[in-house]
Design a protein around this motif. Structure first.
Motif, PDB file in Angstrom:
ATOM      1  N   TYR A  86      12.430  -3.454  17.690  1.00 53.55           N
ATOM      2  CA  TYR A  86      12.409  -3.571  16.228  1.00 53.55           C
ATOM      3  C   TYR A  86      13.599  -4.402  15.754  1.00 53.55           C
ATOM      4  N   ASN A 131       7.485  -8.258   2.569  1.00 53.88           N
ATOM      5  CA  ASN A 131       7.919  -6.874   2.784  1.00 53.88           C
ATOM      6  C   ASN A 131       7.200  -6.201   3.956  1.00 53.88           C
ATOM      7  N   THR A 156       9.073   6.864   3.058  1.00 50.65           N
ATOM      8  CA  THR A 156       7.966   5.909   3.168  1.00 50.65           C
ATOM      9  C   THR A 156       7.072   6.296   4.343  1.00 50.65           C
ATOM     10  N   TYR A 185       8.324   0.892   0.356  1.00 46.90           N
ATOM     11  CA  TYR A 185       9.151  -0.060  -0.383  1.00 46.90           C
ATOM     12  C   TYR A 185       8.304  -1.085  -1.135  1.00 46.90           C
ATOM     13  N   LYS A 227      13.727  -8.101  13.628  1.00 48.64           N
ATOM     14  CA  LYS A 227      14.372  -8.281  12.321  1.00 48.64           C
ATOM     15  C   LYS A 227      15.567  -9.246  12.404  1.00 48.64           C
ATOM     16  N   ASN A 275       3.641   5.686  10.398  1.00 48.52           N
ATOM     17  CA  ASN A 275       2.843   4.533  10.827  1.00 48.52           C
ATOM     18  C   ASN A 275       3.213   4.082  12.236  1.00 48.52           C
ATOM     19  N   SER A 294       0.818  -1.220   0.000  1.00 51.28           N
ATOM     20  CA  SER A 294       0.000   0.000   0.000  1.00 51.28           C
ATOM     21  C   SER A 294       0.846   1.262   0.000  1.00 51.28           C
ATOM     22  N   SER A 295       2.131   1.147   0.349  1.00 52.32           N
ATOM     23  CA  SER A 295       2.998   2.342   0.387  1.00 52.32           C
ATOM     24  C   SER A 295       4.460   1.912   0.376  1.00 52.32           C
ATOM     25  N   ARG A 329      -3.334  -4.935   3.375  1.00 52.21           N
ATOM     26  CA  ARG A 329      -4.324  -5.246   4.422  1.00 52.21           C
ATOM     27  C   ARG A 329      -5.699  -4.788   3.992  1.00 52.21           C
TER      28      ARG A 329
HETATM   29  N1  LIG Z   1      11.572   2.962   5.761  1.00 49.33           N
HETATM   30  C1  LIG Z   1      12.599   2.554   6.441  1.00 49.33           C
HETATM   31  O1  LIG Z   1      13.364   3.386   6.933  1.00 49.33           O
HETATM   32  C2  LIG Z   1      12.926   1.077   6.580  1.00 49.33           C
HETATM   33  C3  LIG Z   1      14.249   0.745   6.881  1.00 49.33           C
HETATM   34  C4  LIG Z   1      14.593  -0.601   6.961  1.00 49.33           C
HETATM   35  C5  LIG Z   1      13.637  -1.572   6.756  1.00 49.33           C
HETATM   36  N2  LIG Z   1      12.351  -1.218   6.479  1.00 49.33           N
HETATM   37  C6  LIG Z   1      11.403  -2.302   6.273  1.00 49.33           C
HETATM   38  O2  LIG Z   1      10.848  -2.178   4.961  1.00 49.33           O
HETATM   39  C7  LIG Z   1       9.537  -2.740   4.946  1.00 49.33           C
HETATM   40  C8  LIG Z   1       8.581  -1.745   4.323  1.00 49.33           C
HETATM   41  O3  LIG Z   1       8.552  -0.578   5.129  1.00 49.33           O
HETATM   42  P1  LIG Z   1       8.269   0.872   4.520  1.00 49.33           P
HETATM   43  O4  LIG Z   1       9.393   1.733   4.930  1.00 49.33           O
HETATM   44  O5  LIG Z   1       7.923   0.781   3.107  1.00 49.33           O
HETATM   45  O6  LIG Z   1       7.035   1.319   5.440  1.00 49.33           O
HETATM   46  P2  LIG Z   1       5.496   1.649   5.064  1.00 49.33           P
HETATM   47  O7  LIG Z   1       5.443   2.685   4.006  1.00 49.33           O
HETATM   48  O8  LIG Z   1       4.848   1.914   6.379  1.00 49.33           O
HETATM   49  O9  LIG Z   1       4.984   0.267   4.451  1.00 49.33           O
HETATM   50  C9  LIG Z   1       4.755  -0.856   5.262  1.00 49.33           C
HETATM   51  C10 LIG Z   1       3.715  -1.707   4.600  1.00 49.33           C
HETATM   52  O10 LIG Z   1       3.481  -2.855   5.454  1.00 49.33           O
HETATM   53  C11 LIG Z   1       2.067  -2.983   5.550  1.00 49.33           C
HETATM   54  N3  LIG Z   1       1.643  -3.701   6.740  1.00 49.33           N
HETATM   55  C12 LIG Z   1       1.759  -3.344   8.032  1.00 49.33           C
HETATM   56  N4  LIG Z   1       1.229  -4.295   8.821  1.00 49.33           N
HETATM   57  C13 LIG Z   1       0.762  -5.264   7.992  1.00 49.33           C
HETATM   58  C14 LIG Z   1       0.100  -6.505   8.183  1.00 49.33           C
HETATM   59  N5  LIG Z   1      -0.211  -6.960   9.420  1.00 49.33           N
HETATM   60  N6  LIG Z   1      -0.212  -7.252   7.104  1.00 49.33           N
HETATM   61  C15 LIG Z   1       0.073  -6.823   5.864  1.00 49.33           C
HETATM   62  N7  LIG Z   1       0.661  -5.648   5.602  1.00 49.33           N
HETATM   63  C16 LIG Z   1       1.013  -4.888   6.663  1.00 49.33           C
HETATM   64  C17 LIG Z   1       1.533  -1.569   5.519  1.00 49.33           C
HETATM   65  O11 LIG Z   1       0.157  -1.605   5.195  1.00 49.33           O
HETATM   66  P3  LIG Z   1      -0.969  -0.653   5.818  1.00 49.33           P
HETATM   67  O12 LIG Z   1      -1.115   0.456   4.819  1.00 49.33           O
HETATM   68  O13 LIG Z   1      -2.153  -1.542   5.888  1.00 49.33           O
HETATM   69  O14 LIG Z   1      -0.474  -0.197   7.168  1.00 49.33           O
HETATM   70  C18 LIG Z   1       2.390  -0.988   4.399  1.00 49.33           C
HETATM   71  O15 LIG Z   1       1.893  -1.368   3.142  1.00 49.33           O
HETATM   72  C19 LIG Z   1       9.199  -3.107   6.393  1.00 49.33           C
HETATM   73  O16 LIG Z   1       9.427  -4.491   6.601  1.00 49.33           O
HETATM   74  C20 LIG Z   1      10.200  -2.290   7.206  1.00 49.33           C
HETATM   75  O17 LIG Z   1      10.497  -2.880   8.453  1.00 49.33           O
HETATM   76  C21 LIG Z   1      11.977   0.094   6.375  1.00 49.33           C
END
Ligand SMILES: NC(=O)c1ccc[n+]([C@@H]2O[C@H](COP(=O)([O-])OP(=O)(O)OC[C@H]3O[C@@H](n4cnc5c(N)ncnc54)[C@H](OP(=O)(O)O)[C@@H]3O)[C@@H](O)[C@H]2O)c1
Length: 275
Positions: free
Chosen positions: A146, A81, A182, A14, A150, A187, A11-12, A34
């Motif tokens: 966190y 993801n 992101t 990565y 991971k 969130n 939905s958003s 979701r």
């Molecule tokens: N951004 C960073 O700095 C960063 C750094 C390192 C690693 N990461 C990792 O990269 C991945 C993506 O994060 P992002 O930065 O892209 O954050 P994001 O924009 O908040 O995206 C997270 C996604 O996960 C979904 N999600 C959350 N809970 C869920 C569930 N129970 N079932 C299915 N989907 C769910 C969210 O959907 P909803 O819209 O429904 O909430 C959203 O689509 C994550 O695993 C995060 O830990 C992020």
């Protein structure tokens, strides 16, 4: 014939960027969310399916697998993801918040793998890509929960990669750096409410200011999408695919210097001098 990828959390951020890249490269894409919103992603209808999947609910994982097989016949690549973040002081982080992070970041991946492995064994091939974080290479203060969620996935994935090789199934890790673009930080906001108490406030403020002043560029969504695509298509045995200049700097520090130098440098970067 086009290959099929299923991605969680599109939905958003990565996940959305990963889905867009696979669509652009001609794959069949099952983009799961979701709460599916069809206008988030665009692509040829015959190659892009948007399906509901909550990683904490195995019934939705099973339904998504069935829908993807019905639409495309196989799932060649599964990308875990979906994830949530949290910064907090450990001593006041309640069990409920810890469990919420682990339910998504850790058990969510365990749930998905348990369901997709039998399908991939039946197919005789498949690639599972688990998205962790640069935090598994270099850990900063105030993200213990966190990081733990991971790190668990890193150990799990490394073990699983040996276990599934015999069935033609590959397991990969994508380790993104920090991207302020992101929805990750926003969130996490409500979950972290009140979890940095007064005694930690000035430390936290100074530490977060240092993080914002990072010595390299931050990670981009495009870099993570490229790393996920490389992880999905690599023909060798490589397990880890770091993404972003920040992650690569941490990897260099962690793996090319001594433990003492690594820890000193991490303190310089993330721990305020007055503490
Ligand atoms: N951004 C960073 O700095 C960063 C750094 C390192 C690693 N990461 C990792 O990269 C991945 C993506 O994060 P992002 O930065 O892209 O954050 P994001 O924009 O908040 O995206 C997270 C996604 O996960 C979904 N999600 C959350 N809970 C869920 C569930 N129970 N079932 C299915 N989907 C769910 C969210 O959907 P909803 O819209 O429904 O909430 C959203 O689509 C994550 O695993 C995060 O830990 C992020």
């Amino acid at each position: 014939m086009a290959k099929t990828v299923l991605i969680t959390g599109t939905s958003s951020g990565y996940g959305k960027a990963i889905a867009e890249l696979f669509v652009k490269r001609g794959w069949n894409v099952v983009a799961t969310m979701r709460a599916p919103k069809p206008d988030i992603l665009s692509g040829p209808l015959e190659r892009l399916k948007i399906i509901a999947l909550d990683v904490t609910r195995p019934d939705t994982i099973r339904q998504a697998i069935a829908a993807a097989i019905e639409a495309f016949g196989s799932i060649d690549v599964w990308i875990n993801n979906a994830g949530i973040g949290m910064a907090s002081a450990v001593e006041i982080t309640p069990d409920s918040a810890i469990r919420e992070v682990f339910e998504t970041n850790t058990f969510g991946i365990f749930n998905a793998c348990r369901e997709i492995i039998p399908q991939m064994r039946k197919q005789g091939h498949g690639v599972i890509v688990n998205v962790t974080s640069s935090v598994t290479i270099g850990v900063m203060p105030l993200v213990a929960i966190y990081a733990a969620s991971k790190f668990a996935v890193e150990g799990y994935s490394e073990s699983l990669s040996y276990e599934l090789e015999q069935f033609g199934i590959k397991v990969r890790l994508v380790e993104p750096g920090y991207a302020p673009t992101t929805n990750f930080t926003a969130n996490g906001g409500p979950r972290m409410q009140g979890l940095i108490p007064q005694d930690y406030a000035s430390f936290a403020q100074a530490a977060f200011a240092r993080m914002a002043n990072y010595p390299t560029a931050f990670c981009t969504e495009a870099e993570v999408a490229d790393a996920a695509f490389a992880a999905a298509t690599d023909t060798g045995r490589r397990l880890r695919f770091p993404a972003g200049a920040d992650t690569k700097m941490l990897a260099q520090l962690r793996w090319s210097t001594s433990e003492d130098i690594y820890l000193d440098r991490m303190r310089e970067m993330f721990v305020p001098e007055t503490f």
